[in-house]
Design a protein around this motif. Structure first.
Motif, PDB file in Angstrom:
ATOM      1  N   ASP A 120      83.313  13.789 -13.725  1.00 22.03           N
ATOM      2  CA  ASP A 120      82.952  12.662 -12.837  1.00 22.03           C
ATOM      3  C   ASP A 120      82.387  13.193 -11.598  1.00 22.03           C
ATOM      4  OD1 ASP A 120      82.376   9.898 -12.607  1.00 22.03           O
ATOM      5  OD2 ASP A 120      84.368   9.528 -12.051  1.00 22.03           O
ATOM      6  N   SER A 121      83.307  13.954 -10.994  1.00 16.43           N
ATOM      7  CA  SER A 121      83.219  14.291  -9.476  1.00 16.43           C
ATOM      8  C   SER A 121      81.890  15.260  -9.464  1.00 16.43           C
ATOM      9  CB  SER A 121      84.498  14.894  -9.121  1.00 16.43           C
ATOM     10  OG  SER A 121      84.702  16.089  -9.664  1.00 16.43           O
ATOM     11  N   ARG A 122      81.583  15.956 -10.570  1.00 15.94           N
ATOM     12  CA  ARG A 122      80.554  16.921 -10.336  1.00 15.94           C
ATOM     13  C   ARG A 122      79.320  16.560 -11.217  1.00 15.94           C
ATOM     14  NH1 ARG A 122      83.989  22.315 -11.046  1.00 15.94           N
ATOM     15  NH2 ARG A 122      82.258  23.364 -10.250  1.00 15.94           N
ATOM     16  N   ARG A 123      78.847  15.410 -11.253  1.00 15.25           N
ATOM     17  CA  ARG A 123      77.629  15.024 -12.050  1.00 15.25           C
ATOM     18  C   ARG A 123      76.374  15.676 -11.315  1.00 15.25           C
ATOM     19  NH1 ARG A 123      78.228   9.812 -14.773  1.00 15.25           N
ATOM     20  NH2 ARG A 123      80.314   9.331 -14.792  1.00 15.25           N
ATOM     21  N   ASP A 124      76.275  15.694 -10.081  1.00 12.46           N
ATOM     22  CA  ASP A 124      75.303  16.218  -9.528  1.00 12.46           C
ATOM     23  C   ASP A 124      74.802  17.814  -9.972  1.00 12.46           C
ATOM     24  OD1 ASP A 124      74.673  13.798  -8.084  1.00 12.46           O
ATOM     25  OD2 ASP A 124      75.518  14.602  -6.267  1.00 12.46           O
ATOM     26  N   MET A 125      76.019  18.513  -9.934  1.00 13.18           N
ATOM     27  CA  MET A 125      76.042  20.002 -10.314  1.00 13.18           C
ATOM     28  C   MET A 125      75.448  19.865 -11.710  1.00 13.18           C
ATOM     29  SD  MET A 125      77.867  22.398 -12.063  1.00 13.18           S
ATOM     30  CE  MET A 125      79.785  22.022 -11.918  1.00 13.18           C
ATOM     31  N   LEU A 126      76.259  19.104 -12.469  1.00 13.52           N
ATOM     32  CA  LEU A 126      75.834  19.284 -14.142  1.00 13.52           C
ATOM     33  C   LEU A 126      74.260  18.868 -14.383  1.00 13.52           C
ATOM     34  CD1 LEU A 126      79.028  17.193 -15.338  1.00 13.52           C
ATOM     35  CD2 LEU A 126      78.398  19.798 -15.644  1.00 13.52           C
ATOM     36  N   VAL A 127      73.742  18.092 -13.522  1.00 16.10           N
ATOM     37  CA  VAL A 127      72.431  17.554 -13.739  1.00 16.10           C
ATOM     38  C   VAL A 127      71.500  18.647 -13.215  1.00 16.10           C
ATOM     39  CG1 VAL A 127      70.349  15.954 -13.132  1.00 16.10           C
ATOM     40  CG2 VAL A 127      72.868  14.922 -13.702  1.00 16.10           C
ATOM     41  N   ALA A 128      71.799  19.389 -11.869  1.00 14.27           N
ATOM     42  CA  ALA A 128      71.103  20.414 -11.583  1.00 14.27           C
ATOM     43  C   ALA A 128      71.123  21.583 -12.522  1.00 14.27           C
ATOM     44  CB  ALA A 128      71.751  20.781 -10.189  1.00 14.27           C
ATOM     45  N   GLU A 129      72.325  22.052 -13.023  1.00 13.77           N
ATOM     46  CA  GLU A 129      72.386  22.953 -13.864  1.00 13.77           C
ATOM     47  C   GLU A 129      71.475  22.951 -15.464  1.00 13.77           C
ATOM     48  OE1 GLU A 129      73.775  26.160 -13.362  1.00 13.77           O
ATOM     49  OE2 GLU A 129      73.646  25.400 -11.352  1.00 13.77           O
ATOM     50  N   ASN A 130      71.678  21.488 -15.754  1.00 15.02           N
ATOM     51  CA  ASN A 130      70.940  20.951 -17.091  1.00 15.02           C
ATOM     52  C   ASN A 130      69.497  21.306 -16.599  1.00 15.02           C
ATOM     53  OD1 ASN A 130      70.169  18.153 -18.762  1.00 15.02           O
ATOM     54  ND2 ASN A 130      71.068  20.058 -19.734  1.00 15.02           N
ATOM     55  N   ALA A 131      69.142  20.843 -15.216  1.00 10.51           N
ATOM     56  CA  ALA A 131      67.691  20.950 -14.971  1.00 10.51           C
ATOM     57  C   ALA A 131      67.041  22.300 -15.445  1.00 10.51           C
ATOM     58  CB  ALA A 131      67.178  20.513 -13.819  1.00 10.51           C
ATOM     59  N   LYS A 132      67.838  23.335 -15.188  1.00  9.41           N
ATOM     60  CA  LYS A 132      67.492  24.955 -15.306  1.00  9.41           C
ATOM     61  C   LYS A 132      67.211  24.981 -16.935  1.00  9.41           C
ATOM     62  CE  LYS A 132      70.256  26.558 -11.640  1.00  9.41           C
ATOM     63  NZ  LYS A 132      71.445  27.562 -11.186  1.00  9.41           N
ATOM     64  N   ASP A 133      67.974  24.474 -17.727  1.00  8.82           N
ATOM     65  CA  ASP A 133      67.924  24.663 -18.932  1.00  8.82           C
ATOM     66  C   ASP A 133      66.562  23.894 -19.485  1.00  8.82           C
ATOM     67  OD1 ASP A 133      70.095  26.314 -19.408  1.00  8.82           O
ATOM     68  OD2 ASP A 133      71.344  24.478 -19.917  1.00  8.82           O
ATOM     69  N   LEU A 134      66.563  22.842 -19.006  1.00 10.13           N
ATOM     70  CA  LEU A 134      65.433  21.936 -19.443  1.00 10.13           C
ATOM     71  C   LEU A 134      64.117  22.612 -19.064  1.00 10.13           C
ATOM     72  CD1 LEU A 134      66.714  18.269 -18.770  1.00 10.13           C
ATOM     73  CD2 LEU A 134      66.198  19.002 -20.992  1.00 10.13           C
ATOM     74  N   ASP A 135      63.939  22.938 -17.767  1.00  7.94           N
ATOM     75  CA  ASP A 135      62.918  23.767 -17.199  1.00  7.94           C
ATOM     76  C   ASP A 135      62.624  24.822 -18.086  1.00  7.94           C
ATOM     77  OD1 ASP A 135      62.467  21.842 -15.427  1.00  7.94           O
ATOM     78  OD2 ASP A 135      63.301  23.251 -13.750  1.00  7.94           O
TER      79      ASP A 135
ATOM     80  N   LEU B  20      69.345  18.319 -25.657  1.00 14.73           N
ATOM     81  CA  LEU B  20      69.732  19.314 -24.548  1.00 14.73           C
ATOM     82  C   LEU B  20      69.871  18.637 -23.232  1.00 14.73           C
ATOM     83  CD1 LEU B  20      70.118  22.392 -23.435  1.00 14.73           C
ATOM     84  CD2 LEU B  20      67.358  22.594 -23.339  1.00 14.73           C
ATOM     85  N   THR B  21      69.380  17.339 -23.166  1.00 15.10           N
ATOM     86  CA  THR B  21      69.416  16.607 -21.611  1.00 15.10           C
ATOM     87  C   THR B  21      70.791  15.973 -21.700  1.00 15.10           C
ATOM     88  OG1 THR B  21      67.126  16.127 -21.977  1.00 15.10           O
ATOM     89  CG2 THR B  21      68.261  14.672 -20.546  1.00 15.10           C
ATOM     90  N   LEU B  22      71.243  16.494 -20.431  1.00 12.45           N
ATOM     91  CA  LEU B  22      72.537  15.760 -19.807  1.00 12.45           C
ATOM     92  C   LEU B  22      71.992  14.534 -18.871  1.00 12.45           C
ATOM     93  CD1 LEU B  22      74.953  18.647 -19.031  1.00 12.45           C
ATOM     94  CD2 LEU B  22      75.049  17.002 -20.908  1.00 12.45           C
ATOM     95  N   SER B  23      71.629  13.513 -19.528  1.00 11.31           N
ATOM     96  CA  SER B  23      71.300  12.461 -18.730  1.00 11.31           C
ATOM     97  C   SER B  23      72.547  11.580 -18.144  1.00 11.31           C
ATOM     98  CB  SER B  23      70.685  11.169 -19.624  1.00 11.31           C
ATOM     99  OG  SER B  23      71.567  10.861 -20.607  1.00 11.31           O
ATOM    100  N   PRO B  24      72.664  10.822 -17.040  1.00  5.81           N
ATOM    101  CA  PRO B  24      73.626  10.122 -16.743  1.00  5.81           C
ATOM    102  C   PRO B  24      74.464   9.516 -17.819  1.00  5.81           C
ATOM    103  CG  PRO B  24      71.724   9.609 -15.118  1.00  5.81           C
ATOM    104  CD  PRO B  24      71.203  10.418 -16.387  1.00  5.81           C
TER     105      PRO B  24
END
Lengths: 412, 412
Positions: B35-50, B65-69
């Motif tokens: 919960d407290s690191r949602r931004d980090m999760l989304v950012a790391e997930n973006a690397k995989d998605l790219d 693969l997507t870690l949506s909110p």
């Protein structure tokens, strides 16, 4: 072998649907057939015994091979006992309503076709067939080649009993070839066989597990421990440690290593050593044990991991429960381990923390047995963790399927 | 990998003894960390998605693969749900006195170390870790290589949660290499891993089962049937057959073949055909079906054994229950099969005689699911017979050991 497999699969479907009365009738009719053909059984068995003697089988093997009048009676009694057991098949448990309105529960059902590979012990042919039949499974039985005449004679009685009850003869098939390649085929016929139960020495079981492409219910070694805690009752400790070691030596649930808490060792070990001396048990101890017991030899590292199956006992003095549990988890075989203690908290911890198929408080390891546990009979003792662990009775030869009852319910 | 195995084995011993409160605390602390690191999760997930987009992953794979909110919230909710489930570990059942005076029962205990191999779906990392942890097991998680950044980020949150609860970090280890040989090593480390759970396509699971030297809880295909009996209620039959096929197409519990009793086919099939037409489902029928439904194509022999996972349905008209059951047992995959009937006797026979992990009366096959069954969550659906069959929840990640309580009892 493929032919046996196809027939077993078909018979398995029929036997899985057979009602309890018919299965019990078959068991009793097999008992009758054995009873009325005792002379034929003894005569056929004599052929195996003669050949065994000529081939130099040792006394213990010849003993296991012998169909004495008493052994035949035990087989007949066993069939009647299995007939008297409750039928596990079809039992429905946990049938509850879910919020969606459906009812969900589980039904106990047969495994299908079971392959059993065992040594030259003809009584196993009847015991295994009885358990498989009652649990609604077809089975393919492959006994040791030294017992081939006895097994064929028993197979004829089984066939008669099945026929008399109107059940397919292929529900119990005895492999009539002594060809060793038959085993290799049996354990890889995954289309026709659902599970393999090998009974015999550790090396046989290890080889079968390695080569099988079908799940194997394994029984490897029994390196069983008794731990005498410092709050143990000395009388109980002596009684249990003597029984666990000396009641029978060649069995998997006999104690092989005794662990004793340091503060009680001086009280209990000399008493035990005298008991063991009278019974002719050789003691192999850790250095502390040896300084306490002049009669003990020094144990080597190898002793702690050895299943003697003989009048030999290794003894280790430990600081307390933690050292006992780590010794058991390191050197044991996850078979059966017991603590002797009057301390509630240590008993509770031992029960939870020892990772063995049977964990006991203030009882002899010799109780690890299907009959003693009330399973009625056992097909073996599993040292596996999955599916069946410990003595395997009728339940271990079945599985659970989910059942769902609705009234037109659909998923939203 | 061996290093991971050794650490997992040690952590497994600790986690098996952890009390319920501590395990629940860890689950809630992991939820907090996510919960407290949602931004980090989304950012790391973006690397995989790219990377996934650059490598031409298809839309469905990118979606998984997507870690949506919303996906992150679902993981957090899942952890809280697993924390709220009853702890299966340590439950003692059937503790009864035996004639010898000992009490014998069974205690539910963890399996030990579980290896889970799955596709590039980062949410599985959390779901699998939560179930293993609650059931007292250590786990080694090997997700698809396309999700490596997401999995590392999730692993960091899991490590934080474990540390906050005072549990060993090695209780949940995420394999950080994308090396394919790591899987081969994981599935043969029988000293350190007790069971493998593969999740993914049929070919992956078949390959793993073949190569593994460790027991595998398999989930192969779901060729599910609905049989509309001639005494079916037409409304229920239509509702169930539409839901079972069209509620979702790409799932293992969707119906792939519809069986209809001959005498009711003329009433029910035209109604159903219109429903399926509106939903765009292609029909492939037996000759009788095709003569009744001009819109249907002819089914080939291959169709009866095909898991479409798509808006395609094969339809066969059968004489009655016996033909329906033999069709299911021949072509089905022992996953989930349902009958629609108002006839008590036929319902009772269908429940007993269909050899599938879920057998249903008057309910949609889509209910075959851990949540719907009340297991709380599932690690997969087993098409095996041994150990766990059907949806596998916390109980499927545990086993039973025998416990024996005595008071100095010895075997006579």
């Amino acid at each position: 072998m493929q032919g046996l497999g196809i027939k077993a699969r078909q018979a398995g479907t029929e036997i899985s649907r057979a009602d309890t009365g018919r299965k019990n009738l078959a068991l009793l009719k097999i008992a009758e057939a054995l009873d009325s053909r005792r002379d034929m059984l003894v005569a056929e068995n004599a052929k195996d015994l003669d050949a065994g003697r000529a081939n130099g089988l040792d006394a213990a093997s010849l003993d296991r091979l012998t169909l004495s009048p008493k052994a035949i009676q035990t087989m007949i009694d066993g069939l009647q006992q299995v007939a008297a057991l409750p039928d596990p098949v079809g039992e429905i448990s946990g049938l509850n309503y879910r919020p969606s309105g459906i009812q969900v529960g589980q039904m106990r059902v047969p495994l299908g076709v079971i392959g059993i590979i065992y040594e030259s012990r003809p009584n196993v042919t009847v015991d295994a067939a009885a358990l498989c039949l009652k649990a609604g499974n077809a089975c393919i039985l492959r006994g040791g080649s030294e017992s081939i005449h006895s097994n064929r004679a028993i197979a004829a009685c089984i066939a008669d009993g099945l026929a008399a009850a109107g059940l397919p003869g292929a529900a119990v098939q005895v492999v009539e070839t002594t060809d060793r390649e038959a085993v290799g085929e049996l354990i890889t016929m995954d289309r026709y066989v659902d599970v393999i139960v090998p009974r015999g020495g550790k090396s046989l079981i290890e080889r079968i597990s390695k080569q099988a492409t079908i799940p194997v219910i394994k029984h490897l070694d029994g390196i069983c421990h008794v731990y005498i805690d410092d709050s143990a009752d000395i009388d109980k400790a002596v009684r249990i440690a003597v029984n666990a070691k000396t009641h029978r030596y060649g069995v998997c649930n006999a104690m092989e290593t005794l662990l004793v808490a340091e503060s009680i060792a001086g009280q209990v070990l000399p008493v035990l050593a005298e008991e063991y001396r009278q019974k002719g048990v050789e003691l192999r101890g850790c250095p502390k044990t040896c300084s306490l017991l002049p009669s003990a030899n020094r144990a080597t590292e190898e002793d702690w991991g050895t299943e003697y199956l003989a009048p030999i006992l290794s003894i280790k003095i430990v600081a307390g429960l933690d050292e006992a549990i780590s010794h058991i988890n390191r050197y044991g075989s996850q078979h059966t381990d017991a603590i002797v203690t009057e301390n509630y908290t240590l008993a509770r911890r031992f029960l939870r923390e020892v990772d063995s198929s049977s964990v006991m408080v203030n009882a002899s390891t010799r109780f690890a047995d299907g009959f003693e546990y009330g399973l009625g009979a056992e097909i073996g003792i599993s040292t596996d963790k999955l599916h069946a662990r410990g003595p395997v009775g009728l339940t271990g030869l079945t599985t659970l399927k989910f059942i769902v009852l609705g009234d037109g319910h659909i998923r939203q």
